[in-house]
Design an enzyme around this catalytic site. Structure first.
Site, short mmCIF file in Angstrom:
data_model
loop_
_atom_site.label_atom_id
_atom_site.label_comp_id
_atom_site.label_asym_id
_atom_site.label_seq_id
_atom_site.Cartn_x
_atom_site.Cartn_y
_atom_site.Cartn_z
N SER A 96 0.67 -1.30 0.10
CA SER A 96 -0.06 0.05 0.08
C SER A 96 0.87 1.28 -0.09
CB SER A 96 -0.89 0.00 1.16
OG SER A 96 -1.65 -1.31 1.45
N LYS A 171 -7.28 1.73 -2.47
CA LYS A 171 -7.06 1.15 -1.06
C LYS A 171 -6.95 2.57 -0.19
CE LYS A 171 -5.15 -1.00 2.22
NZ LYS A 171 -3.85 -1.66 2.31
#
Length: 291
Positions: A96, A171
């Protein structure tokens, strides 16, 4: 069987790599801390001594490391994936990181004949362990289709959400929603306890109504027992909320609740809770309440 190099074998990457071995793939893993390759080797995979060794014969390179600088180093560093992977290799970044960094690295990858996908995941340690992750994927549709068998081994909900960088944007939105839910749950727990309510019973009935959520289901026991062993560390969620606020500013949109939970997460980090699970936001509510 696919030859897979898996770079980053921590809380998330380790179980994911093991699932790929058990699915019949030939997996070579690399981690900066060599001891973390042990579960992969015990499952039938192999350990490499460097990124270059891991990716030399790979059809797919998977990356799961903490932050944008780590991904940049693994992919574009002097001894990284871009320097050693064969043209045509699928490069799947499960990390991420910042969407703009993802787009930059994807452009570099395509110039080298590689096929990049950003595929951040949601579900935490439990999702990685149980192969039930949600995976939001950015990149070319054809590359997503080619990588789908890999995604289906480690995830349950797998969606192609757009071009390179789109996975990271989704995300970031996920992390905003999760942080807000954890903070609200933490406040509810402290509120209920202050009134002497049977908090476990209260959360049970709340979970059956509109207040129910996966956050409540997965985090209430940790909050009730004050057991904050990390499934997803506060220091990583702090990083992700920094991505949210920066990307929101870049897009010219306001995220007032996002800014607030980002500050609360920063306060938890400053108070020494960075290594705890993000459900330890409860401790911040207790500190503010003098409890």
């Amino acid at each position: 069987m696919t030859n897979i190099a898996f770079i980053g074998l921590g809380i998330m990457g380790g179980p994911m790599a093991v699932h790929l071995v058990k699915a019949g793939h030939d997996v070579v893993g690399y981690n900066r801390t060599p001891a973390k390759t042990r579960p992969l080797v015990e499952a039938g995979g192999r350990a490499a001594g460097s990124v270059a060794e891991a990716v030399a014969d790979a059809d797919v390179v998977a990356v799961m490391v903490p932050d944008s600088p780590d991904v940049r180093d693994v992919l574009a560093g002097e001894d990284g994936v871009f320097a050693h992977a064969r043209p045509g290799t699928l490069v799947i970044d499960f990390s991420s990181i910042r969407p703009d960094v993802t787009v930059e690295l994807a452009d570099q990858a395509r110039e080298l004949g590689l096929r990049p996908l950003d595929a951040p995941v949601s579900g935490g340690e439990a999702g990685a362990r149980d192969a039930t992750l949600s995976i939001m994927v950015g990149g070319e549709a054809a590359d997503f289709a080619a990588a789908r068998p890999i995604f289906d081994v480690v995830g349950r909900t797998v969606v192609h959400v757009g071009p390179s960088g789109a996975g990271q944007t989704v995300k970031a939105a996920n992390q905003l929603v999760v942080a807000a839910n954890i903070q609200a749950l933490a406040e509810a727990v402290v509120f209920l306890e202050a009134h002497g309510v049977d908090t476990a019973a209260a959360l049970q009935v709340l979970g059956g109504g509109l207040a129910g959520s996966k956050v409540l289901d997965q985090k209430r026991d940790a909050m009730l027992s004050r057991s904050f062993d990390p499934g997803f560390r506060i220091e990583l969620h702090h990083k992700d909320l920094g991505i949210v606020t920066a990307a929101a500013r870049e897009a010219g949109v306001v995220v007032p609740l996002g800014a607030l939970v980002a500050q609360l997460m920063a306060a938890a980090l400053a108070n020494g809770d960075g290594g705890l699970d993000h459900s330890a936001l409860l401790r911040g509510v207790e500190r503010l309440s003098g409890r």
